[in-house]
Design a protein around this motif. Structure first.
Motif, short mmCIF file in Angstrom:
data_model
loop_
_atom_site.label_atom_id
_atom_site.label_comp_id
_atom_site.label_asym_id
_atom_site.label_seq_id
_atom_site.Cartn_x
_atom_site.Cartn_y
_atom_site.Cartn_z
N GLN A 23 0.83 -1.19 0.00
CA GLN A 23 0.00 0.00 0.00
C GLN A 23 0.88 1.25 0.00
O GLN A 23 1.90 1.30 0.67
CB GLN A 23 -0.88 0.01 1.25
N ASP B 53 -15.29 1.81 6.10
CA ASP B 53 -14.01 2.34 5.62
C ASP B 53 -13.55 1.60 4.37
O ASP B 53 -13.58 0.37 4.29
CB ASP B 53 -12.96 2.19 6.73
N GLU C 263 -10.39 2.20 3.06
CA GLU C 263 -8.93 2.07 3.10
C GLU C 263 -8.59 0.89 4.00
O GLU C 263 -8.37 1.04 5.20
CB GLU C 263 -8.29 3.35 3.63
N ARG D 232 -2.93 -0.14 4.84
CA ARG D 232 -2.20 1.11 5.03
C ARG D 232 -0.88 0.82 5.73
O ARG D 232 -0.67 -0.27 6.28
CB ARG D 232 -3.03 2.10 5.85
#
Length: 469
Positions: A244, A392, A394, A397
């Motif tokens: 990511q 969410d 995302e 990360r």
């Protein structure tokens, strides 16, 4: 004599190509890379042609080309893995490459950069351009008209004058002038290159370690027309945490200031339970000896400036090593009941609530010979209103931590648009100076010889030139 000069020049060019520019496909040390994209700016730009040379070893800070499945990639070495492979990154990127090539997979270090030349090479690869180049070379290679006649004339001129016939005064004066100009140019380059340092030191950001987190979930809801099975998921990240793009996670509770959270929208009035899996890893190029503690909380906030309440989901516990896997159930019916009680008690109904799952992971220990003690808390955010729940988007990360360290690199000299190492520039300048001085001596000697020729011989040469065959 002209033939010997031509053969000598071709011989020198061949050996220069053989030892310096012969491609790796032919057993040589050089590889040719046409830059595409912007990942290496401002060091390299799209359309540049880079010539690399194979090395026995490579250092942090070197710009190298390495092989991947679909061709060559040219990036900078920023670190080493515990297995001895290289960690690379483009100068215009904030995250490391997915590939960790070995020394055998690296084809070479950047040696020369030809700005914009890659575009011309790509054009020559086109059928029309290649056909035109072949045609021009064919025309150049055609024998000139009157070659036999010119050869007979040169033989008669040599017999009449005792000289080579082509060494006229103007020709030798021009040769002396050109050789002198080249000697001055190469001499100036030699002086400049000898005054430059062979290496320069600069600060390079090296990855020290990286926190990475990945979320996956399944949402249980009341069976409905849209969700007859009463579940959404499992939803998993499309890429692994280390893949990511790097970004710094906000501190716990920072997500409460967001009005919206982008991600998957689930349309239901009765969300029941969220089964959230959290995978954490500590990635480091050096061996890591760490342990720590973790806990998971749920923050419920009514709007940006409304009330908030924190509910514990996972009580504090300890773990060891660089990996952690958590399965966290979130009882959304309990959250809905809490909201209903508070709304009845206060009369405050914002219409939308922010729910944030906050895994707080504290890591302590050593990475290599450096201590580490810090908290990583990547939030998983949701927005809940009367008709739907937005989760969410995302799901993967990372939070890299780097350190600046001095790295010695070969100094470069910009010469006619080429970036050349100082050491190579010194060799080129000194070799060119010696060659131009030898040429100056040879041209000067022939000029003196021509000037010392008997006047009668020069007169016969002039009469012979105008009399024809």
């Amino acid at each position: 004599m002209r033939r010997w000069a031509y053969l000598t020049t071709m011989f020198a060019l061949f050996w220069a190509w053989f030892f310096l520019f012969r491609p790796a496909a032919l057993g040589g040390p050089a590889s040719y890379v046409i830059v595409s994209g912007i990942s290496v700016e401002p060091t390299l730009y799209a359309g540049d042609l880079v010539i690399t040379r194979r090395q026995d070893t490579y250092q942090i800070g070197d710009v190298v080309a390495f092989r991947v499945d679909d061709g060559l990639v040219i990036h900078r070495i920023v670190g080493l893995t515990p297995e001895g492979t290289y960690v690379l990154r483009g100068d215009n990127r904030n995250s490391d490459d997915l590939w960790h090539p070995t020394a055998d997979e690296v084809v070479g270090r950047m040696w020369l950069r030809l700005p914009g030349m890659g575009r011309w090479v790509q054009r020559l690869r086109e059928p029309a351009s290649f056909a035109a180049l072949v045609a021009v070379l064919g025309l150049i290679s055609l024998p000139g008209l009157g070659t036999a006649r010119d050869a007979r004339r040169r033989r008669r001129m040599r017999a009449a004058t005792g000289s080579s016939g082509w060494g006229t005064l103007s020709l030798w004066v021009s040769a002396v002038a050109v050789a002198a100009a080249l000697a001055v140019a190469f001499g100036a380059l030699a002086v400049y290159a000898l005054r430059q340092p062979l290496q320069r030191t600069e600060e390079v950001e090296r990855l020290r370690y990286e926190h990475a987190a990945a979320f996956s979930y399944t949402l249980e809801v009341a069976p409905s027309t849209l969700y007859p099975e009463g579940a959404v998921g499992p939803v998993t990240p499309s890429v692994a945490p280390a893949q990511q793009p790097a970004g710094t996670a906000p501190p716990p509770g920072a997500g409460a200031d967001r009005e919206r959270v982008t991600g998957t929208a689930v349309y239901t009035r009765e969300p029941r339970r969220l089964l959230l899996d959290i995978r954490y890893s500590l990635n480091a190029p050096e061996p890591a000896y760490v342990a720590g503690e973790y806990r998971v909380d749920l923050e419920v906030r009514a709007g940006a400036d409304g009330w908030s309440k924190v509910l514990p989901l996972v009580e504090p516990a300890s773990f060891g090593g660089t990996q952690l896997m958590l399965s966290v159930p979130v009882d959304l019916e309990q959250v809905r009941a809490l909201i209903a009680v508070v709304e009845e008690e206060t009369g405050f109904e914002p219409g939308a609530y922010q729910l944030t799952v906050i895994p707080e992971i504290r890591v302590r220990g050593r990475i290599g010979d450096q201590p580490v003690d810090e908290v990583y808390a990547p939030p998983f955010r949701m927005t809940w209103n009367r008709s739907h729940l937005v989760l969410d988007g995302e799901l993967a990360r990372s939070e890299p931590h780097s350190v600046a360290e001095p790295v010695a690199r070969p100094a470069q000299i910009g010469l006619l648009g080429l970036d050349m190492p100082v050491g190579m520039a010194r060799i080129v300048a000194l070799a060119g100076l010696v060659a131009s001085l030898l040429g100056l001596a040879a041209a000067g000697g022939l000029l003196v010889r021509h000037r010392a020729a008997p006047p009668a011989g020069r007169a016969r040469l002039r009469r012979h030139r105008w009399s024809g065959p």
